[in-house]
Design an enzyme around this catalytic site. Structure first.
Site, PDB file in Angstrom:
ATOM      1  N   ASP A 120       0.852  -1.194   0.000  1.00  0.00           N
ATOM      2  CA  ASP A 120       0.000   0.000   0.000  1.00  0.00           C
ATOM      3  C   ASP A 120       0.892   1.250   0.000  1.00  0.00           C
ATOM      4  O   ASP A 120       1.838   1.356   0.810  1.00  0.00           O
ATOM      5  CB  ASP A 120      -0.906   0.003   1.219  1.00  0.00           C
ATOM      6  CG  ASP A 120      -1.949   1.102   1.147  1.00  0.00           C
ATOM      7  OD1 ASP A 120      -2.983   0.868   0.497  1.00  0.00           O
ATOM      8  OD2 ASP A 120      -1.711   2.172   1.742  1.00  0.00           O
ATOM      9  N   ASN A 171      -1.946  12.867  -4.181  1.00  0.00           N
ATOM     10  CA  ASN A 171      -2.893  13.148  -5.272  1.00  0.00           C
ATOM     11  C   ASN A 171      -3.436  14.569  -5.161  1.00  0.00           C
ATOM     12  O   ASN A 171      -3.577  15.271  -6.167  1.00  0.00           O
ATOM     13  CB  ASN A 171      -4.048  12.143  -5.224  1.00  0.00           C
ATOM     14  CG  ASN A 171      -4.162  11.329  -6.507  1.00  0.00           C
ATOM     15  OD1 ASN A 171      -3.339  11.477  -7.401  1.00  0.00           O
ATOM     16  ND2 ASN A 171      -5.170  10.489  -6.571  1.00  0.00           N
ATOM     17  N   ASP A 196      -2.075   9.252 -11.259  1.00  0.00           N
ATOM     18  CA  ASP A 196      -2.261   8.082 -12.136  1.00  0.00           C
ATOM     19  C   ASP A 196      -0.943   7.661 -12.771  1.00  0.00           C
ATOM     20  O   ASP A 196      -0.648   6.458 -12.891  1.00  0.00           O
ATOM     21  CB  ASP A 196      -3.286   8.407 -13.218  1.00  0.00           C
ATOM     22  CG  ASP A 196      -4.700   8.515 -12.668  1.00  0.00           C
ATOM     23  OD1 ASP A 196      -4.927   8.058 -11.528  1.00  0.00           O
ATOM     24  OD2 ASP A 196      -5.576   9.063 -13.378  1.00  0.00           O
ATOM     25  N   GLU A 235      -4.677   2.771  -4.232  1.00  0.00           N
ATOM     26  CA  GLU A 235      -3.214   2.708  -4.161  1.00  0.00           C
ATOM     27  C   GLU A 235      -2.732   1.379  -3.564  1.00  0.00           C
ATOM     28  O   GLU A 235      -1.581   1.258  -3.140  1.00  0.00           O
ATOM     29  CB  GLU A 235      -2.677   3.865  -3.307  1.00  0.00           C
ATOM     30  CG  GLU A 235      -3.076   3.837  -1.853  1.00  0.00           C
ATOM     31  CD  GLU A 235      -4.432   4.471  -1.572  1.00  0.00           C
ATOM     32  OE1 GLU A 235      -4.718   4.758  -0.414  1.00  0.00           O
ATOM     33  OE2 GLU A 235      -5.197   4.687  -2.547  1.00  0.00           O
TER      34      GLU A 235
END
Length: 315
Positions: A190, A198, A207, A234
């Site tokens: 993770d 983000n 992305d 993620e």
């Protein structure tokens, strides 16, 4: 021919009475000689005439009359004109009109048959084209179905396996490890603070970062039996058949080192990962594939709460 028949007739008229008279004389001689009673010669003469007349009538009715008819027929045939050849025969106006109607009908039938043949050929061409289009559509449909099936098992953003494909692989490899008493390692990976990343650099940069990390995972775990998937957001997962806890730990530590040096899009920021690792072995078995996955999740939870950017092992 008629003159011959007339000559025969006269000869018979002379010969028949003579032959009758001779016959009567012989009969009279055989009966009593030539001494007839008074008036006998007169009766004999009348008898000869009567018999001659009867014979002539019979000959006339039974022989000469049919011969005359036959002779007349022969003369009619000899005097009849020769039949015309087909080239010389000229049809009458009625026959000509009938022939015209027949010819016109035959031309109509021929034209109709020709048109039907053209229509049949056109129909065959259309059917062939439709069959070709149908085959092309069928091929395209199969390709689309394969693509959809691939998409249904592939993450659209990263190209890795998706949750569904990973679940199938986990069940398959867990049963195989149980059956063969082999090793199976499972790591849940993770990204740390990815939501903040983000928000700071934008969804497009986020992305692109996910795609770079997916490529790194795919490069690091490239055995045929390895399965790397994106579970969503993620979070990633790696299924490593044949690896125990120690082998999987070494590979994952190298992955963390590679990630620290990974150049993200536009050189913006840096990312770290937290990893939870669980491994099934004959010495440390799990009851089910779900139990193995739950153990890896619990190890990830421990890594997150211990400060992130670390690898935690399942108990």
């Amino acid at each position: 021919m008629p003159r011959r028949l007339s000559s025969v007739r006269w000869r018979l008229m002379l010969a028949v009475p003579l032959a009758t008279a001779v016959a009567v004389a012989l009969f009279a001689w055989s009966a009593g000689g030539f001494a007839p009673v008074a008036g006998g010669w007169e009766r004999a003469g009348w008898m000869v005439l009567l018999l001659s007349a009867i014979q002539l009538l019979l000959i006339e009715a039974m022989l000469l009359r049919p011969l005359r008819r036959l002779a007349a027929g022969c003369e009619a045939m000899e005097s009849a004109p020769l039949p015309l050849t087909p080239e010389d025969a000229a049809p009458t106006p009625g026959q000509a009109a009938e022939l015209d109607r027949i010819g016109h009908a035959m031309r109509r039938v021929r034209g109709s048959l020709w048109q039907q043949d053209q229509d049949a050929r056109e129909l065959r061409r259309e059917l062939s084209q439709q069959r070709l289009l149908l085959e092309q559509a069928h091929t395209a449909l199969e390709a689309n179905q394969r693509e959809l099936a691939s998409l249904a098992r592939t993450d659209a953003l990263t190209g890795l396996a998706n949750q569904r494909a990973f679940d199938e692989a986990l069940r398959r490899e867990f049963k195989r490890a149980q059956r063969q008493r082999g090793l199976l390692a499972l790591a849940v990976i993770d990204l740390d603070d990815f939501k903040r990343f983000n928000e700071r650099y934008g969804a497009d940069v986020g992305d692109a970062a996910l795609q770079r990390i997916a490529a790194l995972l795919d490069e690091r775990f490239k055995r045929d039996t390895d399965v790397v998937a994106r579970l969503g957001g993620e979070e990633f997962v790696a299924l490593l058949p044949g690896f125990g806890m120690a082998e999987a730990q070494n590979v994952l530590e190298l992955l963390r080192d590679d990630l620290r040096t990974l150049r993200l899009p536009d050189g913006e920021g840096s990312l770290t990962v937290s990893i939870g690792l669980a491994a099934a072995s004959p010495a440390h078995p799990y009851l089910s594939a779900q139990a193995l996955m739950q153990a890896a999740d619990e190890a990830l939870y421990i890594a997150k709460h211990a400060g992130r950017d670390r690898l935690s092992l399942a108990a």
